[in-house]
Design a protein around this motif. Structure first.
Motif, short mmCIF file in Angstrom:
data_model
loop_
_atom_site.label_atom_id
_atom_site.label_comp_id
_atom_site.label_asym_id
_atom_site.label_seq_id
_atom_site.Cartn_x
_atom_site.Cartn_y
_atom_site.Cartn_z
N LYS A 77 1.02 -1.19 -0.17
CA LYS A 77 -0.05 0.19 -0.28
C LYS A 77 0.97 1.41 0.10
CE LYS A 77 -3.92 2.32 0.02
NZ LYS A 77 -4.85 2.34 -0.98
N ASP A 113 -2.06 -1.40 9.89
CA ASP A 113 -3.08 -0.50 9.67
C ASP A 113 -2.38 0.78 10.02
OD1 ASP A 113 -6.02 0.53 9.27
OD2 ASP A 113 -4.92 1.66 11.01
N GLY A 139 -6.44 3.96 8.85
CA GLY A 139 -7.43 3.25 8.23
C GLY A 139 -6.91 2.65 6.89
N HIS A 140 -5.63 2.79 6.38
CA HIS A 140 -4.89 2.18 5.24
C HIS A 140 -4.40 0.84 5.71
CE1 HIS A 140 -5.71 5.63 2.91
NE2 HIS A 140 -5.24 6.36 4.03
N GLN A 141 -4.61 -0.46 4.84
CA GLN A 141 -4.29 -1.73 5.34
C GLN A 141 -3.16 -2.13 4.52
OE1 GLN A 141 -5.42 -3.13 8.20
NE2 GLN A 141 -3.96 -4.69 7.98
N THR A 201 2.67 -3.06 12.86
CA THR A 201 2.72 -2.35 11.62
C THR A 201 4.29 -2.32 11.22
OG1 THR A 201 0.81 -0.89 12.26
CG2 THR A 201 2.62 0.02 10.96
#
Length: 318
Positions: free
Chosen positions: A168, A185, A188-190, A200
């Motif tokens: 991402k 995360d 809100g982005h995975q 993370t």
């Protein structure tokens, strides 16, 4: 470096910490000692000397290279066992081939990640392909060990191929930093990596003179490691550079990284890996390729390996 990028970061989703976020302070900066692993490829022990209470759920991380191999020089590891944790291999430059006794395997190239859950145990090998051995070339990557909680240590092994194109891609509020979210995360982005232990993991490229402040889970620990270049960490501007790890304090919900105005000629930007995870807070016994909760479990792992219960080398690998 790096392999996965975009021409215009301003086309990407932007991430920034809230204006009222509390900055994590920097507790320490540690310099990674250099050594050799496997059949002799150079590594920096990124977390050597850092108290495990600041690392949990991470166990160790090696920076492999950066090295320019001459023809015939590229090296890998022999077949070896693992039990009780996950290995994450992120390749920035070069090519690596993985095989394991559980049937997992594949080739990772520039920007790819392989995520191997050893769980109850297996044998595996990591080596450069014959073409790279013949030609030589640039090799640079990371291998991270992530602990598994006691409840998952004996789970079935699993293998994930995460292509660089699956990562991402995000940017900072002004486009001065490119974020490659590999797992977990962020605002809100995975990321694509499926993890048993909540973590993370991201590779951040910060342009010279730019600063990025990211939201960070308050219940996660926080670590940074310099892959190339130099800059500062925290709102207090603690200097760190390639081959140094930053330990952030536990209080706060944002992280700040800034790149120096002047960077090295071989690396125009400040390249940083950011890591955070939910501490497991269980006893951790680490010896060689096994990570368990007790000495008795370590002894059992060795016994199972010697008895062939962690798998055998495939016949076509001899």
């Amino acid at each position: 470096m790096p392999a996965v990028t975009v021409e215009n970061p301003l086309t990407l989703p932007r991430v920034a910490a809230p204006v009222d976020a509390r900055a994590r302070p920097v507790l320490a900066v540690a310099t990674a000692p250099s050594g050799f692993e496997g059949e002799g490829f150079p590594v920096r022990r990124a977390f050597a000397g850092i108290d495990y209470k600041h690392l949990d759920p991470f166990i160790m991380m090696d920076q492999m290279g950066e090295v320019e191999y001459a023809p015939g020089e590229p090296k890998g590891t022999p077949w070896h066992p693992h039990r009780g944790f996950e290995t994450v291999t992120y390749l920035i430059d070069g090519t690596f081939v993985h095989r394991d006794s559980h049937g997992g395997g594949g080739v990772i190239n520039d920007g790819d990640t392989q995520w191997m859950t050893a769980g109850s145990g297996l044998l595996h090998i990591e080596a450069p392909p014959e073409s790279l051995v013949t030609s030589g070339g640039l090799f640079h990557g990371l291998q991270l060990w992530v602990n598994l909680p006691k409840s998952d240590k004996m789970m079935a092994p699993r293998y994930q191929d995460i292509g660089g194109g699956q990562v991402k891609l995000l940017t900072s509020s002004d486009g001065g930093a490119l974020l490659r979210l590999i797992a977990g995360d962020l605002d809100g982005h995975q990321g694509p990596g499926a993890t048993h232990t909540p973590i993370t993991m991201m590779h951040v490229t910060v342009n010279p003179g730019a600063e990025v402040t990211l939201p960070w889970r308050a219940d996660f620990n926080a670590l940074a490691y310099g892959l190339a270049g130099r800059g500062t960490a925290g709102s207090e501007g603690r200097p760190f550079r390639m081959g140094q790890a930053v330990v952030f304090g536990a209080d706060g919900d944002s992280l700040t990284i800034r790149a120096d105005e002047a960077q090295e000629s071989r690396s125009p930007n400040f390249e940083v890996v950011l890591l955070g995870g939910l501490p497991i807070r269980e006893p951790m016994m680490h010896y060689g390729p096994f990570v368990m909760n007790t000495h008795a479990e370590l002894a059992q792992a060795f016994e199972d390996f010697q008895a062939g219960r962690l798998g055998t080398v495939p016949a076509d690998a001899h």
